[in-house]
Scaffold this motif. Structure first.
Motif, PDB file in Angstrom:
ATOM      1  N   GLU A  78     -18.874 -15.058  -5.015  1.00 51.27           N
ATOM      2  CA  GLU A  78     -19.044 -15.339  -3.583  1.00 51.27           C
ATOM      3  C   GLU A  78     -17.737 -15.138  -2.824  1.00 51.27           C
ATOM      4  O   GLU A  78     -17.713 -14.540  -1.737  1.00 51.27           O
ATOM      5  N   ARG A  79     -16.625 -15.624  -3.381  1.00 49.99           N
ATOM      6  CA  ARG A  79     -15.329 -15.464  -2.704  1.00 49.99           C
ATOM      7  C   ARG A  79     -14.996 -13.994  -2.480  1.00 49.99           C
ATOM      8  O   ARG A  79     -14.566 -13.600  -1.387  1.00 49.99           O
ATOM      9  N   HIS A  80     -15.222 -13.185  -3.507  1.00 51.41           N
ATOM     10  CA  HIS A  80     -14.884 -11.764  -3.379  1.00 51.41           C
ATOM     11  C   HIS A  80     -15.863 -11.038  -2.459  1.00 51.41           C
ATOM     12  O   HIS A  80     -15.450 -10.121  -1.723  1.00 51.41           O
ATOM     13  N   TYR A  81     -17.132 -11.409  -2.488  1.00 54.40           N
ATOM     14  CA  TYR A  81     -18.075 -10.809  -1.537  1.00 54.40           C
ATOM     15  C   TYR A  81     -17.656 -11.106  -0.101  1.00 54.40           C
ATOM     16  O   TYR A  81     -17.627 -10.206   0.754  1.00 54.40           O
ATOM     17  N   ARG A  82     -17.349 -12.368   0.177  1.00 57.88           N
ATOM     18  CA  ARG A  82     -17.026 -12.739   1.549  1.00 57.88           C
ATOM     19  C   ARG A  82     -15.771 -12.014   2.051  1.00 57.88           C
ATOM     20  O   ARG A  82     -15.756 -11.486   3.167  1.00 57.88           O
ATOM     21  N   LEU A  83     -14.734 -11.971   1.210  1.00 57.31           N
ATOM     22  CA  LEU A  83     -13.515 -11.262   1.602  1.00 57.31           C
ATOM     23  C   LEU A  83     -13.758  -9.763   1.680  1.00 57.31           C
ATOM     24  O   LEU A  83     -13.350  -9.098   2.646  1.00 57.31           O
TER      25      LEU A  83
END
Length: 354
Positions: free
Chosen positions: A149-154
């Protein structure tokens, strides 16, 4: 550099799912590789990259494999001469790892691609953004949801900044992020994200293109789980209409059949639901679908239980739970729901008079 232009054309064709352009790029790349005969290594690497991307677009991964192997060889030899080139080629190695080696190797390769592109380019370059979302895709496959999720959002934010908010890649990765939320039972976030994904993808392809089907069926699923039957039914109707096209992948059609089966069961049309589930199940088996196949078994069991066929439901649930735990993990919503249903039905059987 002509080969780099070819690679960019292959990337554009892939973004637009333009197979006609992909065929043209493949022919040009083949001719260039024959003419070069290995004399210019960087030019050859870009030509191999163009060919590999075009073959990926054309769904011919076995033919792409020799090109990926050659890219890896040239990439290693040329690192000291051109770190920027090395970073650019690292993205193709992520694609290769996802296709051939599986998510563990893909995560390792994607982490390297993120680091290399940040160093050779910068944190906000398009290739760095692509590396971030490629890493997120592989982490999703490994069920490492928080980091994914963190990498998708960034990564999605960086894609918006570098490629524009209406770019195909933004829509595709929003759809993947929506799937992550769906798996975790975060249905309000899934609905918002998938609605945005559909809006972006419809702007790219038009509202009648089959590439909208995954996001559309996931949105229907999330809406059903959230109790929004109006949206669930509306998405299922739209998806059914799109799935009737001759060029629609069987895997997309199966998602639509699966969703219709769930809605039919909710509406009390048991026989129709079972027929839809059976049709989807046959396709999932052919596709070796790790998430949707076991999830369907859980949904089928719930439908059987709703009409009192408890023994049949209990017979399906061990396979559903095992598949879900291996495919999406113990914390996933469907895994937890299948376990809860199993415990409820076992308690009902234990409490029944003998």
């Amino acid at each position: 550099m002509y080969a780099r232009t070819l690679k960019d054309s292959a990337a554009s064709a892939l973004d637009a799912s333009d197979t006609t352009e992909a065929e043209a790029v493949l022919r040009e790349a083949g001719g260039l590789l024959a003419a070069l005969s290995g004399r210019d290594q960087i030019e050859s690497a870009y030509a191999h990259a163009a060919a590999a991307m075009a073959l990926g677009n054309l769904m011919r991964p076995a033919e792409a494999e020799p090109h990926y192997v050659e890219i890896a060889r040239l990439r290693t030899r040329l690192f000291s001469r051109d770190p920027r080139f090395f970073a650019e080629m690292s993205l193709l190695q992520v694609d290769h790892a996802q296709l051939v080696h599986g998510p563990e190797r893909a995560v390792e390769t994607a982490r390297e691609a993120v680091a290399l592109n940040r160093e050779a380019l910068d944190d906000k370059a398009p290739d760095t953004a692509r590396a971030l979302v490629a890493l997120a895709d592989s982490l999703l496959d490994l069920r490492q949801y928080a980091e994914a999720e963190r990498h998708y959002r960034l990564g999605i934010e960086r894609l918006r900044e570098t490629l524009g908010p209406r770019h195909r890649q933004v829509g595709v990765k929003l759809s993947n992020l929506g799937l992550l939320y769906l798996r975790l039972g975060r249905f309000d976030e899934a609905r918002r994200t998938l609605t945005e994904a559909l809006d972006v993808l419809a702007g790219v392809y038009g509202s009648r293109h089959a590439y909208l089907l995954p996001a559309m069926t996931y949105l229907s699923w999330a809406a059903l789980e959230a109790g929004d039957l109006g949206t669930a039914r509306a998405m299922a109707v739209r998806a059914t209409s799109l799935a009737e096209g001759e060029d629609v992948f069987d895997a997309y059609k199966a998602r639509v059949q699966h969703m219709r089966g769930r809605l039919d069961c909710h509406d009390g049309m048991f026989d129709k639901a079972m027929a839809e589930f059976a049709a989807a199940k046959a396709i999932y088996a052919q596709e070796h679908e790790a998430f949707l196949g076991p999830a369907l078994l859980g949904h089928e069991a719930a439908c059987l239980a709703s009409v009192g066929r408890v023994a049949e439901a209990l017979a399906l649930l061990p396979q559903a739970i095992d598949g879900l735990e291996r495919g999406v993990g113990a914390e996933a919503w469907d895994t937890r729901q299948a376990k809860l249903l199993q415990a409820t039905l076992k308690a009902r059987v234990a409490d029944a008079p003998h």
